[in-house]
Design an enzyme around this catalytic site. Structure first.
Site, PDB file in Angstrom:
ATOM      1  N   ALA A 187       0.859  -1.198   0.000  1.00 27.75           N
ATOM      2  CA  ALA A 187       0.000   0.000   0.000  1.00 27.75           C
ATOM      3  C   ALA A 187       0.884   1.233   0.000  1.00 27.75           C
ATOM      4  O   ALA A 187       1.817   1.330   0.804  1.00 27.75           O
ATOM      5  CB  ALA A 187      -0.889   0.004   1.240  1.00 27.75           C
ATOM      6  N   HIS A 188       0.633   2.128  -0.921  1.00 24.56           N
ATOM      7  CA  HIS A 188       1.401   3.383  -0.917  1.00 24.56           C
ATOM      8  C   HIS A 188       0.685   4.527  -1.618  1.00 24.56           C
ATOM      9  O   HIS A 188       1.201   5.642  -1.669  1.00 24.56           O
ATOM     10  CB  HIS A 188       2.777   3.186  -1.554  1.00 24.56           C
ATOM     11  CG  HIS A 188       2.713   2.947  -3.044  1.00 24.56           C
ATOM     12  ND1 HIS A 188       2.786   3.968  -3.952  1.00 24.56           N
ATOM     13  CD2 HIS A 188       2.556   1.824  -3.752  1.00 24.56           C
ATOM     14  CE1 HIS A 188       2.691   3.466  -5.169  1.00 24.56           C
ATOM     15  NE2 HIS A 188       2.541   2.160  -5.077  1.00 24.56           N
ATOM     16  N   ARG A 189      -0.507   4.297  -2.172  1.00 29.04           N
ATOM     17  CA  ARG A 189      -1.204   5.371  -2.884  1.00 29.04           C
ATOM     18  C   ARG A 189      -1.502   6.521  -1.937  1.00 29.04           C
ATOM     19  O   ARG A 189      -1.931   6.305  -0.791  1.00 29.04           O
ATOM     20  CB  ARG A 189      -2.545   4.891  -3.458  1.00 29.04           C
ATOM     21  CG  ARG A 189      -2.455   3.918  -4.618  1.00 29.04           C
ATOM     22  CD  ARG A 189      -2.612   4.604  -5.976  1.00 29.04           C
ATOM     23  NE  ARG A 189      -1.341   4.967  -6.553  1.00 29.04           N
ATOM     24  CZ  ARG A 189      -0.459   4.127  -7.091  1.00 29.04           C
ATOM     25  NH1 ARG A 189      -0.701   2.841  -7.164  1.00 29.04           N
ATOM     26  NH2 ARG A 189       0.669   4.588  -7.576  1.00 29.04           N
ATOM     27  N   ASP A 211      -2.733  -1.696  -3.382  1.00 31.16           N
ATOM     28  CA  ASP A 211      -3.269  -0.520  -4.086  1.00 31.16           C
ATOM     29  C   ASP A 211      -2.327  -0.119  -5.217  1.00 31.16           C
ATOM     30  O   ASP A 211      -2.460   0.967  -5.792  1.00 31.16           O
ATOM     31  CB  ASP A 211      -3.541   0.646  -3.119  1.00 31.16           C
ATOM     32  CG  ASP A 211      -2.290   1.198  -2.458  1.00 31.16           C
ATOM     33  OD1 ASP A 211      -1.182   0.803  -2.845  1.00 31.16           O
ATOM     34  OD2 ASP A 211      -2.424   2.048  -1.555  1.00 31.16           O
TER      35      ASP A 211
END
Ligand code: UDP
Length: 355
Positions: free
Chosen positions: A202-204, A279
Site C-alpha cells: 500500500a502506498h497510494r 493498491d
C-alpha cells in the site's frame, strides 16, 4: 538517433529494463534518473537485479509535494535537454518524472514517446491520473498496453500516433516469474508457507496521506485472518509513524512487516501467495500473470481487464468485502491480456523510428 530516457521511481526502473538494452542496440540512449525514488531499496536494487544500465545523469530531486517535486525536475531538465540535445525523449507510466520529462521535452521542441499511454482510472483526484492525461496529450508517440487504452485515447482525440505494443512490465514478469516461483526459500524468514499467506502492499496517496483513510487501511490489515507479509513503502512507513499506527501492525501476530523488497524477492513472495492485497497498479497485473487472485484497495483501477476476467476485486478499504474477496476462488480461465512478453522489442523499434 539520440534518445533521452527520463525515469525516477521503482516501477519505471522495472519497465525501462524491458526496453533499454533493446533500444541501445538501435539508437544512442542516455538515461536520466530524476531521483524521485532515491532509497537503495527503491532504486539501486532494481538496476542491479534487472541489469538496467546505470543512468548517465542523476538529478537528485528527492521528495516533497507533487508540485514542488515536478517544478524542481522541470528546472533541472531544461539545461540537461539543451546540453544533451536528444532527438526524442522517452517517458514511462504516470509519475511526476513522467510529466516533467514530457513537458520539459515539448517546451524544448523535442518529440515525446510515452510508454504505458492511455491508461485511465477516470479519477482525477489521483495525481497519477492527471500525470497520465497531460503526458498523453503532450506525446508524439503513444505506446499502449491494451485495446482499452487505445479506445481511451481515441475518445480523448490525442494528437500523437497510438501504437498497441503490449505491456513492458509483462515482459519482465513473464521472464522472471517462473524462476522466482521456485525460490521458496524466500518465504522462510517470514514464517509463511506456499499458498497460505497474503502479500500486501500500500502506498497510494489516497490511502496513506489522509489519516482517516490510513486508519481504515490499518483496521483492514489487522482484521485479516491469514499471515500477511507487508513490505512497507517508505511513504507508508512515515505516515504510519506520524499517525502512531505502526506499533499496532508490528504487534499483530499475523502481520510480517518488511522493508521494501527487491524485484526477485517480491516476485517470489507474489508467485507463492494465496492472494495479493494491494493498491499498486503494477502489482495487480503481476498477480494476474502469476495466477494469484488480487484484491485491490481502491475504488477504481486502470487495469480493468483483470477485474473483468474475475481475477481482481475492487474493495476500496472495506474490511468485510476484503475478507470475502481474499477467499474467493478465481475462474479457471486466465486469458492473455497485456501482450506476449515482446512489448520491449516493439517499443524500442517504434522509438528508434521516431522523428
Ligand atoms: N515491488 C517490488 N518490491 C516491493 C513492492 C513492489 O519490487 O516491495 C515491485 C512490484 O513487483 C511491481 C512494482 O514494484 O513491479 C510496483 O511498484 P509500485 O507499487 O511502487 O508502483 P505502481 O505500480 O503502483 O505505480
Amino acid at each position: 538517433m539520440r534518445i533521452l530516457t527520463v525515469i525516477g521511481n521503482r516501477p519505471q526502473f522495472i519497465k525501462a529494463s524491458a526496453v533499454s538494452s533493446r533500444l541501445r542496440s538501435r539508437a544512442e540512449e542516455i538515461t536520466v534518473h530524476t531521483g524521485q525514488h532515491y532509497d537503495r531499496e527503491l532504486s539501486q536494487v532494481f538496476f542491479d537485479e534487472l541489469k538496467l544500465p546505470p543512468p548517465e545523469h542523476l538529478l537528485g530531486i528527492g521528495g516533497g509535494t507533487n508540485t514542488g517535486q515536478t517544478a524542481r525536475m522541470l528546472a533541472a531538465l531544461e539545461p540537461l535537454l539543451a546540453d544533451v540535445r536528444p532527438d526524442a525523449v522517452l517517458v514511462y507510466g504516470d509519475t511526476n518524472s513522467t510529466l516533467a520529462g514530457a513537458l520539459a521535452a515539448v517546451q524544448a521542441g523535442v518529440p515525446v514517446a510515452h510508454v504505458e499511454a492511455g491508461m485511465r482510472s477516470f479519477d482525477r483526484s489521483m495525481p497519477e491520473e492527471v500525470n497520465r492525461v497531460v503526458t498523453d496529450h503532450l506525446s508524439r508517440l503513444l505506446l499502449v498496453p491494451s485495446q482499452t487504452a487505445v479506445e481511451n485515447l481515441r475518445r480523448e482525440s490525442v494528437d500523437g500516433t497510438v501504437e498497441l505494443v503490449g505491456d513492458v512490465m509483462v515482459d519482465v514478469a513473464l521472464l522472471l516469474q517462473p524462476g522466482a516461483r521456485a525460490r521458496t526459500d524466500t518465504l522462510a524468514p517470514y514464517g509463511v508457507e506456499q499458498g497460505g499467506y497474503v502479500l500486501a502492499t500500500a502506498h497510494r496517496a489516497g490511502n496513506v496521506d489522509d489519516p482517516a483513510r490510513l486508519a481504515q487501511l490499518v483496521a483492514l490489515l489487522l482484521s485479516l485472518d491469514r499471515p500477511t507479509v507487508f513490505p512497507l513503502h517508505p511513504r507508508t512507513r512515515a505516515r504510519l509513524v506520524d499517525a502512531g499506527l505502526l506499533a499496532a501492525l508490528e504487534q499483530a501476530d499475523h502481520m510480517r512487516l518488511a522493508k521494501p523488497l527487491g524485484y526477485l524477492d517480491f516476485t517470489a513472495l507474489l508467485c507463492n501467495a494465496h492472494a495479493v492485497l494491494t493498491d499498486s497498479g503494477g502489482v495487480q497485473k503481476e498477480a494476474y500473470l502469476a495466477g494469484v487472485p488480487c484484491v485491490t484497495m481502491r475504488p477504481n483501477t486502470e487495469w480493468v481487464e483483470t477485474v473483468e476476467a474475475g481475477w481482481n476485486v475492487l474493495v476500496d478499504l472495506d474490511a468485510a468485502a476484503a475478507a470475502v474477496a481474499l477467499e474467493r476462488i478465481p475462474p479457471p480461465e486466465r486469458p492473455q491480456l497485456y501482450g506476449d512478453g515482446e512489448a520491449g522489442e516493439r517499443v524500442a523499434t517504434a522509438v528508434a523510428l521516431l522523428t
